[in-house]
Design a protein around this motif. Sequence first.
Motif, PDB file in Angstrom:
ATOM      1  N   LYS A   1       7.517   2.968   0.099  1.00 34.08           N
ATOM      2  CA  LYS A   1       7.239   1.536  -0.092  1.00 34.08           C
ATOM      3  C   LYS A   1       7.806   0.643   1.009  1.00 34.08           C
ATOM      4  O   LYS A   1       7.176  -0.341   1.405  1.00 34.08           O
ATOM      5  N   GLU A   2       9.022   0.997   1.505  1.00 36.13           N
ATOM      6  CA  GLU A   2       9.651   0.150   2.540  1.00 36.13           C
ATOM      7  C   GLU A   2       8.799   0.169   3.811  1.00 36.13           C
ATOM      8  O   GLU A   2       8.656  -0.836   4.498  1.00 36.13           O
ATOM      9  N   ARG A   3       8.248   1.340   4.114  1.00 34.32           N
ATOM     10  CA  ARG A   3       7.398   1.477   5.307  1.00 34.32           C
ATOM     11  C   ARG A   3       6.096   0.686   5.122  1.00 34.32           C
ATOM     12  O   ARG A   3       5.612   0.038   6.051  1.00 34.32           O
ATOM     13  N   ILE A   4       5.537   0.731   3.904  1.00 33.56           N
ATOM     14  CA  ILE A   4       4.318  -0.037   3.614  1.00 33.56           C
ATOM     15  C   ILE A   4       4.591  -1.520   3.871  1.00 33.56           C
ATOM     16  O   ILE A   4       3.801  -2.220   4.504  1.00 33.56           O
ATOM     17  N   SER A   5       5.763  -1.970   3.420  1.00 33.06           N
ATOM     18  CA  SER A   5       6.126  -3.370   3.590  1.00 33.06           C
ATOM     19  C   SER A   5       6.204  -3.751   5.077  1.00 33.06           C
ATOM     20  O   SER A   5       5.711  -4.809   5.489  1.00 33.06           O
ATOM     21  N   GLU A   6       6.783  -2.865   5.892  1.00 29.56           N
ATOM     22  CA  GLU A   6       6.870  -3.133   7.342  1.00 29.56           C
ATOM     23  C   GLU A   6       5.486  -3.182   7.991  1.00 29.56           C
ATOM     24  O   GLU A   6       5.200  -4.038   8.824  1.00 29.56           O
ATOM     25  N   ILE A   7       4.639  -2.243   7.590  1.00 24.86           N
ATOM     26  CA  ILE A   7       3.282  -2.186   8.166  1.00 24.86           C
ATOM     27  C   ILE A   7       2.509  -3.462   7.803  1.00 24.86           C
ATOM     28  O   ILE A   7       1.817  -4.055   8.639  1.00 24.86           O
ATOM     29  N   VAL A   8       2.666  -3.899   6.546  1.00 28.93           N
ATOM     30  CA  VAL A   8       1.978  -5.115   6.092  1.00 28.93           C
ATOM     31  C   VAL A   8       2.479  -6.328   6.881  1.00 28.93           C
ATOM     32  O   VAL A   8       1.685  -7.183   7.314  1.00 28.93           O
ATOM     33  N   LYS A   9       3.794  -6.386   7.114  1.00 29.52           N
ATOM     34  CA  LYS A   9       4.370  -7.532   7.838  1.00 29.52           C
ATOM     35  C   LYS A   9       3.761  -7.616   9.242  1.00 29.52           C
ATOM     36  O   LYS A   9       3.328  -8.679   9.682  1.00 29.52           O
ATOM     37  N   LYS A  10       3.708  -6.477   9.931  1.00 28.97           N
ATOM     38  CA  LYS A  10       3.118  -6.440  11.289  1.00 28.97           C
ATOM     39  C   LYS A  10       1.654  -6.886  11.262  1.00 28.97           C
ATOM     40  O   LYS A  10       1.185  -7.608  12.134  1.00 28.97           O
ATOM     41  N   MET A  11       0.940  -6.395  10.237  1.00 28.21           N
ATOM     42  CA  MET A  11      -0.483  -6.722  10.122  1.00 28.21           C
ATOM     43  C   MET A  11      -0.663  -8.239   9.942  1.00 28.21           C
ATOM     44  O   MET A  11      -1.525  -8.855  10.584  1.00 28.21           O
TER      45      MET A  11
END
Length: 366
Positions: free
Chosen positions: A313-323
């Motif tokens: 989940k933490e990685r998903i959150s980072e990817i979403v932030k970049k997007m």
Amino acid sequence: KYCPGLGLVHKAFLKNDTFLCACHGQETNHVPVWCMRQAGRYLPEFREFRAGKDFFETCRSPAACCELTLQPLRRFPFDAAIIFSDILVIPQAMGMDVQMVAGKGPTFPEPLKEPEDLLLLQPKVDVNKELGYVFKAITLTRHKLDGKVPLIGFTGAPWTLMAYMIEGGGSTTHSKAKRWLYRHPEASHKLLKMLTDVIVEYLLGQVAAGAQALQVFESHAGCLGPVEFQEFSLPYLRDIARKVKDQLKESGQDVPMIVFAKDGHYGLEDLSQSHYEVVGLDWTIDPRSARERTGGKVSLQGNMDPCALYAPKERISEIVKKMLEGFGTRGYIANLGHGLYPDMDPENVGAFVEAVHTHSRHLNLK
Ligand SMILES: Cc1c2[nH]c(c1CCC(=O)O)Cc1[nH]c(c(CCC(=O)O)c1C)Cc1[nH]c(c(CCC(=O)O)c1C)Cc1[nH]c(c(CCC(=O)O)c1C)C2
């Protein structure tokens, strides 16, 4: 505003209009988010409801379509619903037999083989008669949604539907359908035109029934190159948007339209000038370059790699932030670059939705 399927409809009835605002490029408190295939087999309640029932029988039951459309919204705060149905109801309405075979996907026992086979198709389709069950599902779902979020209607685009009608199912090369483009260009245009006519009527019927936005799926854009795309896909995508909009304008209606041409990055500039308010993107396009290439002319939708949902989940959150940083928070609808897969964890879908809402609120405060 009067909507034939629903009676009087006011925008004020809509409790969450972030999706429609973003379609029109207006500012929103948070970036709206929904997922392609959000009603699907990754949800245990979906698998339970569908168990033992024929897929297209389910599509023909307005009550079942309504229930399946609402299921994901009970779990996650999605900002839009998409009606449960399938793009292949159009070939069925034109007289073709289509079955959903478990483990194989959609199958046409008698696909189109040669141009003469076009004579076997219904030349004029009465969409109210053949696809009225979809319209009923939309009206019922609008009532049940009670203004919670807007309801998206959809269709397959002409080339994608033509490809299924000739291939007889899914394909990696689409060589049978592409053979028609190179060997029978006239018959190909005839079929694409027939499909366009049905699609326009079908989309107008969906709006009359209560659809508040429309997405056109050109899922097989990727197997065309730029030249074939220009000839066999783009003109029909444009025709659909122009004809639907012209008709709606006459009755004073304004329904945003989304075009999603999967793997059609070569057509991005053209797609952004094709009368659609929103261009949907798959994950092979970088957000910043998509913004540059579309020059602020349209809103954008997409495009996280669905497989990123396998990450913690933490990685998903980072990817979403970049997007979000790449697209910016205005004129943007978060989504995946394609549909959810059956083995995805619903919890991670929830993490994706939450990350979009949280990060976009923060970015808006900056
Ligand atoms: C849930 C589902 C659907 N269709 C299929 C399934 C899985 C089968 C099942 O539940 O039994 C079979 C089903 N239907 C189709 C396929 C793809 C087969 C293939 O080409 O290999 C399958 C497995 C064809 C289809 N069907 C659709 C597309 C366009 C989007 C895309 O590119 O994926 C396509 C290509 C559209 C579609 N199809 C569906 C929706 C519902 C709304 C939502 O998104 O929640 C939508 C929008 C519903």
